[in-house]
Write a protein that holds these residues in place. Structure first.
Motif, short mmCIF file in Angstrom:
data_model
loop_
_atom_site.label_atom_id
_atom_site.label_comp_id
_atom_site.label_asym_id
_atom_site.label_seq_id
_atom_site.Cartn_x
_atom_site.Cartn_y
_atom_site.Cartn_z
N ASP A 90 0.84 -1.21 0.00
CA ASP A 90 0.00 0.00 0.00
C ASP A 90 0.87 1.26 0.00
OD1 ASP A 90 -2.23 -1.58 0.02
OD2 ASP A 90 -2.66 -1.32 2.16
N CYS A 91 1.96 1.22 0.80
CA CYS A 91 2.88 2.38 0.82
C CYS A 91 3.54 2.54 -0.55
CB CYS A 91 3.96 2.19 1.89
SG CYS A 91 3.33 2.19 3.57
N ASP A 92 3.96 1.43 -1.14
CA ASP A 92 4.64 1.49 -2.44
C ASP A 92 3.72 2.02 -3.54
OD1 ASP A 92 7.04 0.54 -1.46
OD2 ASP A 92 6.54 -1.56 -1.81
N VAL A 93 2.42 1.76 -3.39
CA VAL A 93 1.46 2.25 -4.38
C VAL A 93 1.11 3.71 -4.11
CG1 VAL A 93 -0.96 2.02 -5.13
CG2 VAL A 93 0.45 -0.02 -4.87
N MET A 94 0.95 4.04 -2.83
CA MET A 94 0.44 5.36 -2.46
C MET A 94 1.47 6.47 -2.68
SD MET A 94 -2.18 7.02 -1.65
CE MET A 94 -3.56 6.29 -0.83
N ILE A 95 2.76 6.18 -2.47
CA ILE A 95 3.78 7.24 -2.59
C ILE A 95 3.79 7.84 -4.01
CG2 ILE A 95 6.27 7.73 -2.53
CD1 ILE A 95 6.35 5.77 -0.06
N PRO A 96 3.88 7.02 -5.07
CA PRO A 96 3.81 7.63 -6.41
C PRO A 96 2.47 8.27 -6.71
CG PRO A 96 4.06 5.22 -6.56
CD PRO A 96 4.19 5.58 -5.13
N GLU A 97 1.43 7.74 -6.08
CA GLU A 97 0.08 8.31 -6.25
C GLU A 97 0.06 9.76 -5.71
OE1 GLU A 97 -3.86 7.41 -7.23
OE2 GLU A 97 -2.85 5.64 -6.42
N VAL A 98 0.64 9.95 -4.54
CA VAL A 98 0.69 11.29 -3.94
C VAL A 98 1.58 12.20 -4.80
CG1 VAL A 98 1.20 12.66 -1.88
CG2 VAL A 98 0.38 10.32 -1.63
N ASN A 128 -3.53 26.17 -5.37
CA ASN A 128 -3.17 24.96 -4.60
C ASN A 128 -2.10 25.18 -3.53
OD1 ASN A 128 -4.93 23.40 -6.26
ND2 ASN A 128 -3.38 23.50 -7.88
N GLY A 129 -1.78 26.46 -3.30
CA GLY A 129 -0.68 26.79 -2.39
C GLY A 129 -0.77 26.15 -1.01
N THR A 130 -1.97 25.95 -0.52
CA THR A 130 -2.12 25.44 0.86
C THR A 130 -2.06 23.91 0.92
OG1 THR A 130 -4.51 25.42 0.59
CG2 THR A 130 -3.54 27.39 1.61
N PHE A 131 -1.96 23.27 -0.24
CA PHE A 131 -2.06 21.80 -0.27
C PHE A 131 -0.71 21.09 -0.09
CE2 PHE A 131 -5.99 22.17 -3.25
CZ PHE A 131 -6.79 22.52 -2.16
N TYR A 132 0.37 21.77 -0.51
CA TYR A 132 1.65 21.05 -0.61
C TYR A 132 2.16 20.50 0.71
CZ TYR A 132 1.59 23.15 -5.23
OH TYR A 132 1.21 23.53 -6.50
N ILE A 133 2.06 21.30 1.76
CA ILE A 133 2.65 20.88 3.04
C ILE A 133 2.04 19.55 3.52
CG2 ILE A 133 1.07 22.38 4.38
CD1 ILE A 133 3.21 22.57 6.52
N GLY A 134 0.74 19.41 3.37
CA GLY A 134 0.08 18.18 3.82
C GLY A 134 0.48 16.97 2.98
N LEU A 135 0.68 17.20 1.68
CA LEU A 135 1.03 16.09 0.80
C LEU A 135 2.50 15.68 0.96
CD1 LEU A 135 -1.11 17.35 -2.19
CD2 LEU A 135 -1.57 15.31 -0.81
N GLU A 136 3.37 16.66 1.17
CA GLU A 136 4.78 16.32 1.45
C GLU A 136 4.86 15.56 2.78
OE1 GLU A 136 7.25 16.46 -0.52
OE2 GLU A 136 6.28 17.60 -2.10
N LEU A 138 2.59 13.71 4.02
CA LEU A 138 2.04 12.37 3.81
C LEU A 138 3.09 11.44 3.21
CD1 LEU A 138 -0.31 10.34 3.70
CD2 LEU A 138 -1.08 11.42 1.56
N VAL A 139 3.86 11.94 2.25
CA VAL A 139 4.91 11.10 1.65
C VAL A 139 5.95 10.72 2.72
CG1 VAL A 139 6.81 11.01 -0.03
CG2 VAL A 139 4.59 11.94 -0.70
N SER A 140 6.35 11.69 3.55
CA SER A 140 7.31 11.38 4.62
C SER A 140 6.74 10.31 5.55
CB SER A 140 7.61 12.63 5.45
OG SER A 140 8.08 13.65 4.63
N HIS B 104 -1.89 20.65 7.62
CA HIS B 104 -1.66 19.56 6.66
C HIS B 104 -2.97 19.03 6.05
CE1 HIS B 104 2.67 18.34 7.64
NE2 HIS B 104 2.43 19.43 8.37
N ARG B 105 -4.08 19.39 6.65
CA ARG B 105 -5.33 18.70 6.27
C ARG B 105 -5.86 19.04 4.88
NH1 ARG B 105 -8.32 18.47 12.21
NH2 ARG B 105 -6.54 17.41 13.17
N ALA B 106 -5.66 20.28 4.45
CA ALA B 106 -6.22 20.67 3.14
C ALA B 106 -5.61 19.82 2.02
CB ALA B 106 -5.94 22.15 2.89
N GLY B 107 -4.31 19.58 2.11
CA GLY B 107 -3.65 18.77 1.08
C GLY B 107 -4.18 17.35 1.06
#
Lengths: 174, 149
Positions: A90-98, A128-136, A138-140, B104-107
């Protein structure tokens, strides 16, 4: 990964003998992934070992009762392996997905900048400026979780090998 | 379901299929309804049990009719898996989102939104896959295989 054919099955023969053939083949398939799975970067082998554990588990759901306590223990072992390797997968699939999702958000922000004469000040209003921090983040998290899960798997696998579990199960199949 | 370990393998094959075949249809209406995602999960479990039984007992049935039924079950299982995997991903991400700092939630929500769109598309594949069970005469195929017609 295609399942190995099981030679020597006899529909007219006794259930237990046929079942033992199938379990032995699926067991062999599972153990054949060692040593490839000793490298955590071998994503494909880890995934295929999960498939092998899944096949073994489902076979045992049908025929395991014929081998008493050893059959039950092997089914529990196959289930555990399937689940932990499933989480690794699941991690291997989700990381490229993110990563792909981040790339598509970046495309949106690039278009926003193009529409604003490439003014860096326009980044303040980028969609999309507010989205990056949460997605980075998530990858970590997924990378860290994969390391923990892989360690859990390999420690368990080594303990299981040391306990000569396979040999005991193979004796029960005879 | 009780199987005698000394019984002929082919007799066990028929006894298993008599039970596992109809189980696949038990959760179909609930799966199509979509209001309870556990219905889909139960149907997926039933499909993988039936598939496993067909694979274990492959040599006990006539080759062509067995292959035809297995293909139908695999197609159903694939459509169920696509939807179920997305349900699980959305579920995990939602639980993760509720534990991370607010900034982090919005992303994470934006990713959940994308997965929900994909989940809606998976439903479009699910309906025809489940309709195929009737169109291809699933119940009759199971009956024929069990009675060796």
């Amino acid at each position: 990964m295609k399942a190995r054919a099981v030679p020597g099955l006899d529909p007219a023969g006794p259930f237990r003998a046929n079942a033992a053939h199938i379990v032995a083949t699926r067991l062999e398939e599972l153990y054949a992934f060692d040593p490839a799975i000793r490298d955590p970067a071998n994503v494909a082998d880890l995934h295929d070992m999960r498939i092998a554990a899944k096949r073994l588990r489902y076979v045992l759901e049908i025929v395991g009762f014929a081998f008493g306590e050893d059959g039950r223990q092997l089914e529990a072992e196959a289930k555990w392996l399937q689940e932990v390797l499933g989480e690794v997968h699941d991690c291997d699939v989700m990381i490229p997905e993110v990563d792909a999702h981040v790339a598509s958000l970046r495309d949106g922000d690039r278009d926003h900048l193009l529409a604003n004469d490439c003014d860096p000040g326009a980044l303040a209003r980028a969609p999309n400026g507010t989205f990056y921090i949460g997605l980075e983040g998530l990858v970590s998290y997924l990378e860290a979780r994969r390391i923990v899960l892989y360690r859990e798997f390999i420690d368990h696998w080594d303990r299981q090998l040391a306990s000569r579990f396979r040999e005991r199960v193979e004796a029960a199949l005879r | 379901m009780r199987i005698d370990p000394d019984a002929p393998f082919a007799a066990a094959a028929r006894a298993t299929l008599v039970v596992r075949g109809p189980e696949l249809l038990e959760f179909r209406d609930g799966t199509l309804d979509g209001s309870d995602i556990e219905q889909l999960h139960s149907m997926r479990v039933a499909s993988r049990r039936l598939r496993a039984a067909l694979e274990v007992y492959a040599g006990c049935f006539p080759r062509r009719s067995h292959a035809r039924l297995l293909r139908l079950v695999k197609g159903t299982a694939d459509a169920l898996s696509e939807a179920r995997d997305l349900d699980v991903q959305i579920d995990h991400l939602t639980a993760y989102r509720d534990r991370v700092p607010h900034a982090h939630r919005a992303g994470v929500n934006s990713l959940i939104g994308t997965l929900r769109e994909r989940r809606a598309a998976a439903n479009q594949h699910l309906e025809p896959a489940l309709a195929r069970l009737d169109a291809d005469g699933f119940a009759k195929q199971v009956d024929d295989l069990v009675s060796d017609r």
